[in-house]
Design a protein around this motif. Sequence first.
Motif, PDB file in Angstrom:
ATOM      1  N   MET A   9       0.949  -4.491  -6.314  1.00  0.00           N
ATOM      2  CA  MET A   9       0.814  -4.255  -4.802  1.00  0.00           C
ATOM      3  C   MET A   9       1.133  -2.801  -4.096  1.00  0.00           C
ATOM      4  O   MET A   9       1.951  -2.385  -4.821  1.00  0.00           O
ATOM      5  N   SER A  10       0.591  -2.486  -3.115  1.00  0.00           N
ATOM      6  CA  SER A  10       1.302  -1.350  -2.391  1.00  0.00           C
ATOM      7  C   SER A  10       2.383  -1.673  -1.706  1.00  0.00           C
ATOM      8  O   SER A  10       2.638  -2.851  -1.457  1.00  0.00           O
ATOM      9  N   LEU A  11       3.074  -0.470  -1.268  1.00  0.00           N
ATOM     10  CA  LEU A  11       4.158  -0.842  -0.682  1.00  0.00           C
ATOM     11  C   LEU A  11       4.183  -1.724   0.734  1.00  0.00           C
ATOM     12  O   LEU A  11       5.143  -2.559   0.995  1.00  0.00           O
ATOM     13  N   ASP A  12       3.341  -1.797   1.619  1.00  0.00           N
ATOM     14  CA  ASP A  12       2.925  -2.420   2.407  1.00  0.00           C
ATOM     15  C   ASP A  12       2.345  -3.867   2.241  1.00  0.00           C
ATOM     16  O   ASP A  12       2.016  -4.567   3.346  1.00  0.00           O
ATOM     17  N   PHE A  14      -0.315  -4.994  -0.067  1.00  0.00           N
ATOM     18  CA  PHE A  14      -1.848  -5.128  -0.090  1.00  0.00           C
ATOM     19  C   PHE A  14      -1.945  -5.071  -1.787  1.00  0.00           C
ATOM     20  O   PHE A  14      -1.272  -4.258  -2.446  1.00  0.00           O
ATOM     21  N   ILE A  15      -3.018  -5.980  -2.164  1.00  0.00           N
ATOM     22  CA  ILE A  15      -3.101  -5.726  -3.808  1.00  0.00           C
ATOM     23  C   ILE A  15      -4.692  -5.203  -3.754  1.00  0.00           C
ATOM     24  O   ILE A  15      -5.098  -4.881  -4.869  1.00  0.00           O
ATOM     25  N   ALA A  16      -5.330  -5.084  -2.638  1.00  0.00           N
ATOM     26  CA  ALA A  16      -6.744  -4.585  -2.864  1.00  0.00           C
ATOM     27  C   ALA A  16      -6.776  -3.871  -1.343  1.00  0.00           C
ATOM     28  O   ALA A  16      -6.154  -4.250  -0.401  1.00  0.00           O
ATOM     29  N   ASP A  17      -7.437  -2.609  -1.182  1.00  0.00           N
ATOM     30  CA  ASP A  17      -7.581  -2.171   0.295  1.00  0.00           C
ATOM     31  C   ASP A  17      -8.693  -2.892   0.954  1.00  0.00           C
ATOM     32  O   ASP A  17      -9.076  -4.041   0.349  1.00  0.00           O
ATOM     33  N   ARG A  18      -9.136  -2.355   2.129  1.00  0.00           N
ATOM     34  CA  ARG A  18     -10.145  -3.151   2.805  1.00  0.00           C
ATOM     35  C   ARG A  18     -11.541  -3.393   2.561  1.00  0.00           C
ATOM     36  O   ARG A  18     -12.048  -4.266   2.803  1.00  0.00           O
ATOM     37  N   THR A 134       3.223  -0.152  -6.055  1.00  0.00           N
ATOM     38  CA  THR A 134       2.764   1.246  -6.175  1.00  0.00           C
ATOM     39  C   THR A 134       3.080   1.775  -4.775  1.00  0.00           C
ATOM     40  O   THR A 134       2.979   1.595  -3.656  1.00  0.00           O
ATOM     41  N   PRO A 135       3.805   3.313  -4.631  1.00  0.00           N
ATOM     42  CA  PRO A 135       4.275   3.980  -3.605  1.00  0.00           C
ATOM     43  C   PRO A 135       2.980   4.423  -2.793  1.00  0.00           C
ATOM     44  O   PRO A 135       2.827   5.782  -2.835  1.00  0.00           O
ATOM     45  N   VAL A 136       2.371   3.579  -2.094  1.00  0.00           N
ATOM     46  CA  VAL A 136       0.998   3.988  -1.445  1.00  0.00           C
ATOM     47  C   VAL A 136       0.986   3.069  -0.101  1.00  0.00           C
ATOM     48  O   VAL A 136       1.576   1.754  -0.589  1.00  0.00           O
ATOM     49  N   LEU A 137       0.657   3.141   0.959  1.00  0.00           N
ATOM     50  CA  LEU A 137       0.747   2.360   2.131  1.00  0.00           C
ATOM     51  C   LEU A 137      -0.852   2.525   2.405  1.00  0.00           C
ATOM     52  O   LEU A 137      -1.653   3.527   2.898  1.00  0.00           O
ATOM     53  N   LEU A 138      -1.403   1.122   2.488  1.00  0.00           N
ATOM     54  CA  LEU A 138      -2.643   0.912   2.730  1.00  0.00           C
ATOM     55  C   LEU A 138      -3.215   0.565   4.054  1.00  0.00           C
ATOM     56  O   LEU A 138      -4.110   0.992   4.570  1.00  0.00           O
ATOM     57  N   GLY A 139      -2.258  -0.071   4.747  1.00  0.00           N
ATOM     58  CA  GLY A 139      -2.203  -0.357   6.148  1.00  0.00           C
ATOM     59  C   GLY A 139      -3.108  -1.652   6.619  1.00  0.00           C
ATOM     60  O   GLY A 139      -3.004  -2.310   7.306  1.00  0.00           O
ATOM     61  N   GLU A 140      -4.022  -1.820   5.518  1.00  0.00           N
ATOM     62  CA  GLU A 140      -4.844  -3.300   5.681  1.00  0.00           C
ATOM     63  C   GLU A 140      -5.552  -3.474   4.405  1.00  0.00           C
ATOM     64  O   GLU A 140      -5.725  -2.684   3.627  1.00  0.00           O
ATOM     65  N   GLY A 141      -5.920  -4.726   4.138  1.00  0.00           N
ATOM     66  CA  GLY A 141      -6.556  -5.003   2.804  1.00  0.00           C
ATOM     67  C   GLY A 141      -6.561  -6.503   2.656  1.00  0.00           C
ATOM     68  O   GLY A 141      -5.986  -7.415   3.390  1.00  0.00           O
TER      69      GLY A 141
END
Length: 171
Positions: A9-12, A14-18, A134-141
């Motif tokens: 998952m992303s740091l925020d 999420f397991i998939a983006d929008r 994973t060190p990424v911020l997706l913001g939504e998804g």
Amino acid sequence: MTVIWHMTMSLDGFIADRDDNVDWMFLADGGPSSLGAEVIATTGAFLCGGKRVELVGENRPYGGAWTGPILIYTHKDPATNPIPEFTYVSGDIRDVVADGVKAADGKNLVVTGGAVPRLALNAGLVDEIVLHITPVLLGEGVRFYDSPGIDPTKLEVLTAESLSFRFRVVK
């Protein structure tokens, strides 16, 4: 034999983006962690939902580093998306997980995706959660876990390795 919810998952959270894309998982990928490699080595069967297959197609789990039975939990007619090497299953999640455990033949069953692991966890069928961040911020998804109205699930930390974690589900 253990039922393991294995996910990145992303740091925020999420397991998939929008757009239901998972390419972002490989932005900081240096290969599997030792915990990830252990999961791959001990997996006898893999269970995910039909939506995941629609997104990744015939690609094998773990970039082809693992081979074995893949069960696809779906409400659709398997003939609408036939990939002959996959076994399409439907019905009650308890029966589906039991089919996966049988297919794992004494090794671990990995459940992954959004709905399938959530259903299995809520039914008390998941023993461990192995989570890579994973060190990424997706913001939504698509959220890692979203199950309103369910009582909290207690977890015990078994392993914390950099950005990889293994939890035991306290039952």
